[in-house]
Design an enzyme around this catalytic site. Structure first.
Site, PDB file in Angstrom:
ATOM      1  N   ASN A   9     -12.049  -3.768   1.483  1.00 37.37           N
ATOM      2  CA  ASN A   9     -10.725  -3.244   1.148  1.00 37.37           C
ATOM      3  C   ASN A   9     -10.758  -2.826  -0.321  1.00 37.37           C
ATOM      4  O   ASN A   9     -10.731  -3.669  -1.213  1.00 37.37           O
ATOM      5  CB  ASN A   9      -9.656  -4.324   1.384  1.00 37.37           C
ATOM      6  CG  ASN A   9      -8.274  -3.850   0.965  1.00 37.37           C
ATOM      7  OD1 ASN A   9      -8.072  -2.666   0.681  1.00 37.37           O
ATOM      8  ND2 ASN A   9      -7.314  -4.764   0.912  1.00 37.37           N
ATOM      9  N   TRP A  10     -10.824  -1.529  -0.530  1.00 37.17           N
ATOM     10  CA  TRP A  10     -10.953  -1.019  -1.904  1.00 37.17           C
ATOM     11  C   TRP A  10      -9.625  -1.035  -2.657  1.00 37.17           C
ATOM     12  O   TRP A  10      -9.587  -0.750  -3.842  1.00 37.17           O
ATOM     13  CB  TRP A  10     -11.505   0.405  -1.874  1.00 37.17           C
ATOM     14  CG  TRP A  10     -12.980   0.491  -1.662  1.00 37.17           C
ATOM     15  CD1 TRP A  10     -13.868  -0.555  -1.535  1.00 37.17           C
ATOM     16  CD2 TRP A  10     -13.767   1.689  -1.575  1.00 37.17           C
ATOM     17  NE1 TRP A  10     -15.132  -0.075  -1.374  1.00 37.17           N
ATOM     18  CE2 TRP A  10     -15.106   1.300  -1.393  1.00 37.17           C
ATOM     19  CE3 TRP A  10     -13.460   3.048  -1.624  1.00 37.17           C
ATOM     20  CZ2 TRP A  10     -16.150   2.234  -1.270  1.00 37.17           C
ATOM     21  CZ3 TRP A  10     -14.491   3.984  -1.490  1.00 37.17           C
ATOM     22  CH2 TRP A  10     -15.814   3.570  -1.324  1.00 37.17           C
ATOM     23  N   LYS A  11      -8.538  -1.285  -1.962  1.00 33.97           N
ATOM     24  CA  LYS A  11      -7.207  -1.264  -2.592  1.00 33.97           C
ATOM     25  C   LYS A  11      -7.028   0.075  -3.342  1.00 33.97           C
ATOM     26  O   LYS A  11      -7.415   1.096  -2.789  1.00 33.97           O
ATOM     27  CB  LYS A  11      -7.045  -2.492  -3.483  1.00 33.97           C
ATOM     28  CG  LYS A  11      -7.359  -3.783  -2.707  1.00 33.97           C
ATOM     29  CD  LYS A  11      -7.018  -5.035  -3.425  1.00 33.97           C
ATOM     30  CE  LYS A  11      -7.356  -6.237  -2.526  1.00 33.97           C
ATOM     31  NZ  LYS A  11      -6.962  -7.503  -3.094  1.00 33.97           N
ATOM     32  N   HIS A  95      -0.897  -6.609   4.562  1.00 35.33           N
ATOM     33  CA  HIS A  95      -1.612  -7.222   3.437  1.00 35.33           C
ATOM     34  C   HIS A  95      -0.604  -7.897   2.504  1.00 35.33           C
ATOM     35  O   HIS A  95       0.513  -7.394   2.339  1.00 35.33           O
ATOM     36  CB  HIS A  95      -2.420  -6.161   2.677  1.00 35.33           C
ATOM     37  CG  HIS A  95      -3.408  -6.768   1.728  1.00 35.33           C
ATOM     38  ND1 HIS A  95      -3.036  -7.242   0.491  1.00 35.33           N
ATOM     39  CD2 HIS A  95      -4.732  -7.026   1.851  1.00 35.33           C
ATOM     40  CE1 HIS A  95      -4.102  -7.760  -0.110  1.00 35.33           C
ATOM     41  NE2 HIS A  95      -5.143  -7.636   0.694  1.00 35.33           N
ATOM     42  N   GLU A  97      -0.332  -7.883  -0.543  1.00 36.60           N
ATOM     43  CA  GLU A  97       0.142  -7.020  -1.628  1.00 36.60           C
ATOM     44  C   GLU A  97       1.231  -6.060  -1.141  1.00 36.60           C
ATOM     45  O   GLU A  97       2.004  -5.532  -1.946  1.00 36.60           O
ATOM     46  CB  GLU A  97      -1.060  -6.265  -2.245  1.00 36.60           C
ATOM     47  CG  GLU A  97      -1.922  -7.226  -3.060  1.00 36.60           C
ATOM     48  CD  GLU A  97      -3.389  -6.864  -3.147  1.00 36.60           C
ATOM     49  OE1 GLU A  97      -3.764  -5.718  -2.813  1.00 36.60           O
ATOM     50  OE2 GLU A  97      -4.181  -7.743  -3.553  1.00 36.60           O
ATOM     51  N   GLU A 165      -5.939 -14.618   4.639  1.00 37.86           N
ATOM     52  CA  GLU A 165      -6.169 -14.418   3.202  1.00 37.86           C
ATOM     53  C   GLU A 165      -5.139 -15.226   2.423  1.00 37.86           C
ATOM     54  O   GLU A 165      -4.018 -14.736   2.182  1.00 37.86           O
ATOM     55  CB  GLU A 165      -5.995 -12.945   2.835  1.00 37.86           C
ATOM     56  CG  GLU A 165      -6.991 -12.011   3.444  1.00 37.86           C
ATOM     57  CD  GLU A 165      -7.180 -10.749   2.602  1.00 37.86           C
ATOM     58  OE1 GLU A 165      -8.298 -10.511   2.173  1.00 37.86           O
ATOM     59  OE2 GLU A 165      -6.194 -10.024   2.370  1.00 37.86           O
ATOM     60  N   GLY A 171      -8.337 -12.279  -5.495  1.00 41.14           N
ATOM     61  CA  GLY A 171      -8.588 -11.735  -6.835  1.00 41.14           C
ATOM     62  C   GLY A 171      -8.574 -12.785  -7.935  1.00 41.14           C
ATOM     63  O   GLY A 171      -8.566 -12.454  -9.116  1.00 41.14           O
ATOM     64  N   SER A 211     -11.478 -13.780  -2.604  1.00 39.88           N
ATOM     65  CA  SER A 211     -12.590 -14.080  -3.523  1.00 39.88           C
ATOM     66  C   SER A 211     -13.905 -14.361  -2.800  1.00 39.88           C
ATOM     67  O   SER A 211     -14.649 -15.264  -3.185  1.00 39.88           O
ATOM     68  CB  SER A 211     -12.227 -15.249  -4.457  1.00 39.88           C
ATOM     69  OG  SER A 211     -11.164 -14.871  -5.310  1.00 39.88           O
ATOM     70  N   GLY A 232     -12.259  -7.782  -1.156  1.00 42.38           N
ATOM     71  CA  GLY A 232     -11.634  -6.887  -2.126  1.00 42.38           C
ATOM     72  C   GLY A 232     -12.615  -6.524  -3.229  1.00 42.38           C
ATOM     73  O   GLY A 232     -13.500  -5.689  -3.050  1.00 42.38           O
ATOM     74  N   GLY A 233     -12.486  -7.192  -4.369  1.00 40.66           N
ATOM     75  CA  GLY A 233     -13.265  -6.862  -5.578  1.00 40.66           C
ATOM     76  C   GLY A 233     -14.745  -6.627  -5.329  1.00 40.66           C
ATOM     77  O   GLY A 233     -15.307  -5.618  -5.800  1.00 40.66           O
TER      78      GLY A 233
HETATM   79  P1  13P Z   1     -10.588 -10.265  -3.389  1.00 42.90           P
HETATM   80  O1  13P Z   1     -11.870 -10.289  -2.575  1.00 42.90           O
HETATM   81  O2  13P Z   1     -10.693  -9.381  -4.596  1.00 42.90           O
HETATM   82  O3  13P Z   1     -10.103 -11.642  -3.683  1.00 42.90           O
HETATM   83  O4  13P Z   1      -9.465  -9.569  -2.475  1.00 42.90           O
HETATM   84  C1  13P Z   1      -9.250 -10.041  -1.199  1.00 42.90           C
HETATM   85  C2  13P Z   1      -8.346  -9.096  -0.499  1.00 42.90           C
HETATM   86  O5  13P Z   1      -7.158  -9.030  -0.796  1.00 42.90           O
HETATM   87  C3  13P Z   1      -8.921  -8.239   0.551  1.00 42.90           C
HETATM   88  O6  13P Z   1      -7.920  -7.652   1.318  1.00 42.90           O
END
Ligand code: 13P
Length: 250
Positions: A9-11, A95, A97, A165, A171, A211, A232-233
């Site tokens: 997930n590149w956000k 999600h 977010e 999650e 993050g 994470s 994510g990251g």
């Molecule tokens: P991180 O891997 O950066 O913690 O993000 C997780 C995430 O929100 C994937 O959707």
């Protein structure tokens, strides 16, 4: 064992299509070496058309969000029909977010149905913002799961991915422990069984996000009981994401 599923997930990253293409090529090469793993990439929607030209085979594409209506006057939105027409296969729904900016459990349920109607697989995100010593977060998760699934026909449970999650792990570098992850996998299975029956419950794919990094992926995968990861990251760094793919490969 179901086929491992690893989703990037590149956000709202990266900032240019050129960079997006570079990372995508790296991920695709890594994915090709491990056909036992199902690799999915969710870039910003604006890159989907271009990345689709070289997707397929080793990597499938996902949208990060969708509207719940197939068409209409919804400025700034995209529909599941449009995402499907591009050739993407998945949509991330609910999600944290997005829930943070107002998406309710009811909205999430509608988006799941819209995604299924477009013959795409919803990746339904759930997770508590904090843990308390009384275990109230379990009730919170149960409500999220129950409201997400109650309008879904049981025959479609096989087409749904749940991504657990915990918000406190997103993050932050504060990954849930292997024990936390295993406990939650069993809990999600238990509540799906309680509300919808064992046969339907066992069809749902459950993965972990928060994470996930090259140094914790193997342990989380082996002992956490989940079928893969939503990353994510670390999914923006080809070598890190490649290591996470390897951690789930057999
Ligand atoms: P991180 O891997 O950066 O913690 O993000 C997780 C995430 O929100 C994937 O959707």
């Amino acid at each position: 064992m179901p086929q491992p599923l690893v989703i990037a997930n590149w956000k709202m990253n990266p900032q240019t299509l050129t960079e997006a293409k570079q990372i995508f090529v790296g991920i695709k090469n890594a994915a090709k070496k491990h056909p036992s793993v199902s690799v999915v990439l969710a870039p910003p929607a604006i890159y989907l058309t271009e990345l689709m030209k070289s997707a397929g085979g080793a990597v499938s594409l996902a949208a990060q969000n969708t509207h719940s209506e197939p068409l209409g006057s919804f400025t700034g939105e995209i529909s599941p029909t449009m995402i499907s027409a591009l050739g993407a296969k998945y949509i991330i729904v609910g999600h944290s977010e997005r829930r943070m900016i107002g998406e309710s459990n009811g909205d999430v349920a509608k988006k799941i149905m819209a995604t299924l109607k477009a013959r795409l697989t919803p990746i339904v995100c759930i997770g508590e913002s904090a843990r308390d010593s009384q275990g109230n977060f379990f009730t919170f998760i149960e409500t999220q799961v129950e409201t997400a699934f109650e309008i879904v026909p049981r025959t479609r449970f096989k087409d749904i991915v749940i991504a657990y999650e915990p918000i406190w792990a997103i993050g932050t570098g504060a990954t849930a422990t292997v024990e936390d992850v295993k406990e939650m996998q069993l809990f999600i299975l238990k509540i799906l069984t309680k509300h919808f029956g064992r046969t339907a419950a066992e069809q749902v794919t459950i993965i972990y996000g928060g994470s996930v990094k090259p140094d914790n992926a193997a342990k989380l995968y082996e002992a956490g009981g989940m079928s893969g990861f939503l990353v994510g990251g670390a999914s923006l760094k080809v070598t890190d994401f490649a290591t996470i793919i390897v951690a789930t490969a057999n």
